[in-house]
Write a protein that holds these residues in place. Structure first.
Motif, PDB file in Angstrom:
ATOM      1  N   GLY A 188     -54.284 -12.274  -1.457  1.00 31.93           N
ATOM      2  CA  GLY A 188     -55.442 -11.886  -0.659  1.00 31.93           C
ATOM      3  C   GLY A 188     -55.008 -11.353   0.691  1.00 31.93           C
ATOM      4  N   SER A 189     -55.868 -10.563   1.286  1.00 28.27           N
ATOM      5  CA  SER A 189     -55.511  -9.936   2.562  1.00 28.27           C
ATOM      6  C   SER A 189     -55.445 -10.964   3.690  1.00 28.27           C
ATOM      7  CB  SER A 189     -56.493  -8.820   2.896  1.00 28.27           C
ATOM      8  OG  SER A 189     -57.801  -9.349   3.019  1.00 28.27           O
ATOM      9  N   ASP A 190     -56.230 -12.056   3.608  1.00 27.79           N
ATOM     10  CA  ASP A 190     -56.178 -13.077   4.659  1.00 27.79           C
ATOM     11  C   ASP A 190     -54.796 -13.719   4.726  1.00 27.79           C
ATOM     12  OD1 ASP A 190     -58.807 -12.607   5.273  1.00 27.79           O
ATOM     13  OD2 ASP A 190     -59.574 -14.284   4.065  1.00 27.79           O
ATOM     14  N   THR A 191     -54.244 -14.052   3.579  1.00 27.07           N
ATOM     15  CA  THR A 191     -52.922 -14.675   3.536  1.00 27.07           C
ATOM     16  C   THR A 191     -51.859 -13.697   4.031  1.00 27.07           C
ATOM     17  OG1 THR A 191     -53.631 -15.989   1.644  1.00 27.07           O
ATOM     18  CG2 THR A 191     -51.278 -15.873   2.069  1.00 27.07           C
ATOM     19  N   MET A 192     -51.995 -12.433   3.662  1.00 29.78           N
ATOM     20  CA  MET A 192     -51.028 -11.424   4.129  1.00 29.78           C
ATOM     21  C   MET A 192     -51.098 -11.305   5.648  1.00 29.78           C
ATOM     22  SD  MET A 192     -49.357 -10.381   1.523  1.00 29.78           S
ATOM     23  CE  MET A 192     -48.595  -8.859   2.019  1.00 29.78           C
ATOM     24  N   ASN A 193     -52.299 -11.346   6.200  1.00 34.42           N
ATOM     25  CA  ASN A 193     -52.443 -11.282   7.662  1.00 34.42           C
ATOM     26  C   ASN A 193     -51.832 -12.511   8.318  1.00 34.42           C
ATOM     27  OD1 ASN A 193     -53.725  -8.795   7.640  1.00 34.42           O
ATOM     28  ND2 ASN A 193     -55.766  -9.694   7.531  1.00 34.42           N
ATOM     29  N   GLU A 194     -52.003 -13.683   7.702  1.00 36.68           N
ATOM     30  CA  GLU A 194     -51.391 -14.894   8.233  1.00 36.68           C
ATOM     31  C   GLU A 194     -49.873 -14.783   8.218  1.00 36.68           C
ATOM     32  OE1 GLU A 194     -52.864 -18.298   6.085  1.00 36.68           O
ATOM     33  OE2 GLU A 194     -54.944 -17.799   6.538  1.00 36.68           O
ATOM     34  N   LEU A 195     -49.337 -14.226   7.122  1.00 33.78           N
ATOM     35  CA  LEU A 195     -47.883 -14.050   7.034  1.00 33.78           C
ATOM     36  C   LEU A 195     -47.388 -13.086   8.110  1.00 33.78           C
ATOM     37  CD1 LEU A 195     -47.381 -13.845   3.165  1.00 33.78           C
ATOM     38  CD2 LEU A 195     -46.654 -15.689   4.678  1.00 33.78           C
ATOM     39  N   LYS A 196     -48.113 -12.017   8.327  1.00 35.27           N
ATOM     40  CA  LYS A 196     -47.729 -11.063   9.375  1.00 35.27           C
ATOM     41  C   LYS A 196     -47.744 -11.737  10.748  1.00 35.27           C
ATOM     42  CE  LYS A 196     -49.288  -6.895   7.003  1.00 35.27           C
ATOM     43  NZ  LYS A 196     -50.277  -5.812   6.985  1.00 35.27           N
ATOM     44  N   THR A 197     -48.765 -12.586  10.990  1.00 36.94           N
ATOM     45  CA  THR A 197     -48.859 -13.299  12.262  1.00 36.94           C
ATOM     46  C   THR A 197     -47.672 -14.244  12.423  1.00 36.94           C
ATOM     47  OG1 THR A 197     -51.268 -13.172  12.179  1.00 36.94           O
ATOM     48  CG2 THR A 197     -50.310 -14.827  13.649  1.00 36.94           C
ATOM     49  N   LEU A 198     -47.327 -14.968  11.354  1.00 35.84           N
ATOM     50  CA  LEU A 198     -46.181 -15.876  11.414  1.00 35.84           C
ATOM     51  C   LEU A 198     -44.884 -15.125  11.688  1.00 35.84           C
ATOM     52  CD1 LEU A 198     -46.948 -18.340   8.482  1.00 35.84           C
ATOM     53  CD2 LEU A 198     -46.907 -18.870  10.920  1.00 35.84           C
ATOM     54  N   ILE A 199     -44.722 -13.991  11.060  1.00 32.52           N
ATOM     55  CA  ILE A 199     -43.517 -13.185  11.276  1.00 32.52           C
ATOM     56  C   ILE A 199     -43.458 -12.719  12.721  1.00 32.52           C
ATOM     57  CG2 ILE A 199     -42.412 -10.983  10.686  1.00 32.52           C
ATOM     58  CD1 ILE A 199     -43.420 -11.465   7.788  1.00 32.52           C
ATOM     59  N   GLN A 200     -44.598 -12.302  13.266  1.00 36.85           N
ATOM     60  CA  GLN A 200     -44.646 -11.874  14.665  1.00 36.85           C
ATOM     61  C   GLN A 200     -44.292 -13.028  15.596  1.00 36.85           C
ATOM     62  OE1 GLN A 200     -45.114  -8.781  15.924  1.00 36.85           O
ATOM     63  NE2 GLN A 200     -44.704  -9.648  17.921  1.00 36.85           N
ATOM     64  N   GLN A 201     -44.828 -14.217  15.310  1.00 36.98           N
ATOM     65  CA  GLN A 201     -44.533 -15.388  16.132  1.00 36.98           C
ATOM     66  C   GLN A 201     -43.046 -15.734  16.077  1.00 36.98           C
ATOM     67  OE1 GLN A 201     -47.211 -18.325  14.542  1.00 36.98           O
ATOM     68  NE2 GLN A 201     -48.934 -17.660  15.800  1.00 36.98           N
ATOM     69  N   GLN A 202     -42.464 -15.632  14.913  1.00 43.09           N
ATOM     70  CA  GLN A 202     -41.027 -15.904  14.792  1.00 43.09           C
ATOM     71  C   GLN A 202     -40.215 -14.893  15.592  1.00 43.09           C
ATOM     72  OE1 GLN A 202     -40.356 -16.019  10.553  1.00 43.09           O
ATOM     73  NE2 GLN A 202     -40.685 -18.234  10.459  1.00 43.09           N
ATOM     74  N   GLY A 203     -40.636 -13.654  15.556  1.00 46.18           N
ATOM     75  CA  GLY A 203     -39.950 -12.632  16.344  1.00 46.18           C
ATOM     76  C   GLY A 203     -40.027 -12.925  17.835  1.00 46.18           C
ATOM     77  N   ASP A 204     -41.212 -13.345  18.295  1.00 45.69           N
ATOM     78  CA  ASP A 204     -41.383 -13.704  19.707  1.00 45.69           C
ATOM     79  C   ASP A 204     -40.501 -14.894  20.075  1.00 45.69           C
ATOM     80  OD1 ASP A 204     -43.258 -11.687  19.852  1.00 45.69           O
ATOM     81  OD2 ASP A 204     -44.995 -13.033  19.759  1.00 45.69           O
ATOM     82  N   MET A 205     -40.462 -15.886  19.185  1.00 46.60           N
ATOM     83  CA  MET A 205     -39.651 -17.073  19.439  1.00 46.60           C
ATOM     84  C   MET A 205     -38.169 -16.703  19.523  1.00 46.60           C
ATOM     85  SD  MET A 205     -39.444 -20.688  17.304  1.00 46.60           S
ATOM     86  CE  MET A 205     -41.165 -20.600  16.948  1.00 46.60           C
ATOM     87  N   MET A 206     -37.739 -15.810  18.660  1.00 46.35           N
ATOM     88  CA  MET A 206     -36.337 -15.387  18.690  1.00 46.35           C
ATOM     89  C   MET A 206     -36.023 -14.660  19.994  1.00 46.35           C
ATOM     90  SD  MET A 206     -35.776 -14.261  14.705  1.00 46.35           S
ATOM     91  CE  MET A 206     -34.223 -13.465  15.002  1.00 46.35           C
ATOM     92  N   ALA A 207     -36.957 -13.869  20.484  1.00 47.00           N
ATOM     93  CA  ALA A 207     -36.746 -13.162  21.751  1.00 47.00           C
ATOM     94  C   ALA A 207     -36.608 -14.157  22.899  1.00 47.00           C
ATOM     95  CB  ALA A 207     -37.900 -12.198  22.008  1.00 47.00           C
ATOM     96  N   LYS A 208     -37.449 -15.200  22.905  1.00 48.48           N
ATOM     97  CA  LYS A 208     -37.358 -16.221  23.951  1.00 48.48           C
ATOM     98  C   LYS A 208     -36.036 -16.979  23.860  1.00 48.48           C
ATOM     99  CE  LYS A 208     -42.321 -16.952  24.395  1.00 48.48           C
ATOM    100  NZ  LYS A 208     -43.457 -17.846  24.122  1.00 48.48           N
ATOM    101  N   GLN A 209     -35.619 -17.294  22.643  1.00 44.32           N
ATOM    102  CA  GLN A 209     -34.347 -17.991  22.463  1.00 44.32           C
ATOM    103  C   GLN A 209     -33.187 -17.137  22.957  1.00 44.32           C
ATOM    104  OE1 GLN A 209     -34.444 -18.898  18.274  1.00 44.32           O
ATOM    105  NE2 GLN A 209     -35.381 -20.902  18.602  1.00 44.32           N
ATOM    106  N   THR A 210     -33.260 -15.848  22.725  1.00 50.00           N
ATOM    107  CA  THR A 210     -32.215 -14.945  23.198  1.00 50.00           C
ATOM    108  C   THR A 210     -32.150 -14.957  24.723  1.00 50.00           C
ATOM    109  OG1 THR A 210     -32.516 -13.541  21.248  1.00 50.00           O
ATOM    110  CG2 THR A 210     -31.401 -12.549  23.144  1.00 50.00           C
ATOM    111  N   GLU A 211     -33.315 -14.966  25.368  1.00 50.96           N
ATOM    112  CA  GLU A 211     -33.346 -15.027  26.836  1.00 50.96           C
ATOM    113  C   GLU A 211     -32.721 -16.325  27.347  1.00 50.96           C
ATOM    114  OE1 GLU A 211     -37.324 -14.460  28.293  1.00 50.96           O
ATOM    115  OE2 GLU A 211     -37.558 -12.569  27.206  1.00 50.96           O
ATOM    116  N   VAL A 212     -33.057 -17.448  26.716  1.00 52.69           N
ATOM    117  CA  VAL A 212     -32.512 -18.739  27.135  1.00 52.69           C
ATOM    118  C   VAL A 212     -30.998 -18.749  26.946  1.00 52.69           C
ATOM    119  CG1 VAL A 212     -32.454 -21.200  26.558  1.00 52.69           C
ATOM    120  CG2 VAL A 212     -34.642 -20.028  26.749  1.00 52.69           C
ATOM    121  N   ILE A 213     -30.524 -18.233  25.840  1.00 47.79           N
ATOM    122  CA  ILE A 213     -29.081 -18.190  25.571  1.00 47.79           C
ATOM    123  C   ILE A 213     -28.377 -17.337  26.620  1.00 47.79           C
ATOM    124  CG2 ILE A 213     -27.341 -17.299  23.959  1.00 47.79           C
ATOM    125  CD1 ILE A 213     -29.248 -18.213  21.680  1.00 47.79           C
ATOM    126  N   GLN A 214     -28.958 -16.205  26.980  1.00 48.91           N
ATOM    127  CA  GLN A 214     -28.354 -15.355  28.001  1.00 48.91           C
ATOM    128  C   GLN A 214     -28.319 -16.065  29.351  1.00 48.91           C
ATOM    129  OE1 GLN A 214     -30.757 -11.824  27.698  1.00 48.91           O
ATOM    130  NE2 GLN A 214     -29.419 -10.883  26.170  1.00 48.91           N
TER     131      GLN A 214
END
Length: 160
Positions: free
Chosen positions: A93-119
């Motif tokens: 269903g499209s709702d689940t696909m949208n949730e997956l896209k949101t989760l992927i976006q959140q993971q990307g944001d989290m990785m960016a923050k982790q990269t900043e902390v590591i630097q």
């Protein structure tokens, strides 16, 4: 799903069975897969007949057989990818696909923050290493005051 024998496909495409086997072998070498029965004989679906028809059409238009086969395999992979995406949308269903896209976006944001902390931590470590090096140099360097006392002792001993 309609299933055809090699003879049926060869007759339908107006080619010899040996030509059909040759084209199928080339398609398989390029990554295309045909369904097989228990004895290992190929059987053909409508999709396979369309792929073979595309090879024949490309060959008749002047494209080499190898190029035609690779083009058909590439086109088949794209169609399979599109079909898989459609099936996933239907299955989840499209709702689940949208949730997956949101989760992927959140993971990307989290990785960016982790990269900043590591630097930031890396920069702090570099600063601390510089301070350690400076202290180490100070400890290794002879003290000017001690040198002057030593000279004065030597001077006294040897009266220089």
């Amino acid at each position: 799903m309609q299933v055809y024998s090699g003879t049926d496909v060869a007759n339908h495409l107006k080619i010899k069975p040996t030509t059909l086997r040759k084209y199928c072998a080339l398609l398989e070498e390029a990554g295309y897969t045909f369904s097989r029965n228990d004895q290992g004989h190929r059987y053909y679906s409508d999709k396979d007949v369309m792929a073979l028809r595309s090879v024949l059409k490309a060959k008749r238009s002047g494209i080499t057989l190898k190029e035609a086969v690779h083009g058909v395999v590439h086109q088949s992979e794209e169609i399979t990818t599109i079909d898989d995406t459609q099936n996933e949308k239907e299955r989840y269903g499209s709702d689940t696909m949208n949730e997956l896209k949101t989760l992927i976006q959140q993971q990307g944001d989290m990785m960016a923050k982790q990269t900043e902390v590591i630097q930031s931590l890396s920069h702090q470590i570099e600063q601390q290493q510089e301070q350690i090096n400076q202290l180490s140099q100070r400890l290794e360097a002879p003290d000017d005051h001690e040198q002057s006392e030593e000279k004065s002792i030597w001077q006294r001993l040897f009266k220089k």
